[in-house]
Design a protein around this motif. Sequence first.
Motif, short mmCIF file in Angstrom:
data_model
loop_
_atom_site.label_atom_id
_atom_site.label_comp_id
_atom_site.label_asym_id
_atom_site.label_seq_id
_atom_site.Cartn_x
_atom_site.Cartn_y
_atom_site.Cartn_z
N UNK A 110 0.79 -1.24 0.00
CA UNK A 110 0.00 0.00 0.00
C UNK A 110 0.82 1.29 0.00
N UNK A 111 2.11 1.19 -0.25
CA UNK A 111 2.98 2.36 -0.16
C UNK A 111 3.15 3.11 -1.47
N UNK A 112 2.49 2.70 -2.53
CA UNK A 112 2.78 3.31 -3.82
C UNK A 112 2.13 4.69 -3.96
N UNK A 113 2.64 5.45 -4.90
CA UNK A 113 2.30 6.87 -5.06
C UNK A 113 0.81 7.12 -5.28
N UNK A 114 0.16 6.29 -6.04
CA UNK A 114 -1.24 6.53 -6.41
C UNK A 114 -2.23 5.76 -5.53
N UNK A 115 -1.83 5.36 -4.33
CA UNK A 115 -2.75 4.58 -3.49
C UNK A 115 -3.99 5.38 -3.11
N UNK A 116 -3.85 6.67 -2.86
CA UNK A 116 -5.01 7.51 -2.54
C UNK A 116 -5.97 7.55 -3.73
N UNK A 137 -3.06 0.22 8.61
CA UNK A 137 -2.49 -0.66 9.63
C UNK A 137 -1.20 -1.30 9.11
N UNK A 138 -1.21 -1.65 7.84
CA UNK A 138 -0.01 -2.22 7.21
C UNK A 138 1.14 -1.21 7.23
N UNK A 139 0.82 0.02 6.89
CA UNK A 139 1.82 1.09 6.89
C UNK A 139 2.31 1.35 8.31
N UNK A 140 1.38 1.43 9.25
CA UNK A 140 1.73 1.67 10.65
C UNK A 140 2.64 0.56 11.18
N UNK A 141 2.32 -0.69 10.82
CA UNK A 141 3.14 -1.82 11.27
C UNK A 141 4.54 -1.77 10.70
N UNK A 142 4.68 -1.22 9.52
CA UNK A 142 5.99 -1.16 8.88
C UNK A 142 6.87 -0.06 9.46
N UNK A 143 6.25 1.00 9.96
CA UNK A 143 7.03 2.14 10.42
C UNK A 143 7.13 2.28 11.93
N UNK A 144 6.20 1.69 12.66
CA UNK A 144 6.21 1.91 14.12
C UNK A 144 6.34 0.63 14.89
#
Length: 144
Positions: A110-116, A137-144
């Motif tokens: 879900x980290x790609x530029x056009x996800x929004x 949640x996926x993004x949060x898990x990857x960074x925190x």
Amino acid sequence: MKVEKTIDDLYQKAVFAENRHRQNEALSCYYEIYKILTKGADVLTTDFNSYRISAFFYENKFYKEALFFAKLSVDSGRNEGLSLYVNCCLYEKDAYADLLWLQEHVMSYPFFKESILYFTLLSKYKDVYQYVQHAFEHIEGAFF
């Protein structure tokens, strides 16, 4: 002549033409590749950059063809094709099936530029809250 050899030769010819700013010749070669592949040729036995072809078609406003090659790019595991795929969906009248096909890839990356933009387009067809929540949640898990 084998189909694989034909596709590889067409690709090399198209890249050569594109690098020399002969857009019509490159378009003709890329379009021949598109016609061969849509007739059912095996993509795995060929050696071409589907993202490059997709970007070429997209820049020249051939969105259906660009979407086809962006899908091949995403299928091959190249995440750079995600943004191009979503941008191609902008130009479809009914992009629901294509957006659904992409959903699995978006949820795993879900980290790609056009996800929004992806979630905005998908929200035209169905409620995306649970998918957006999962992505964050996926993004949060990857960074925190």
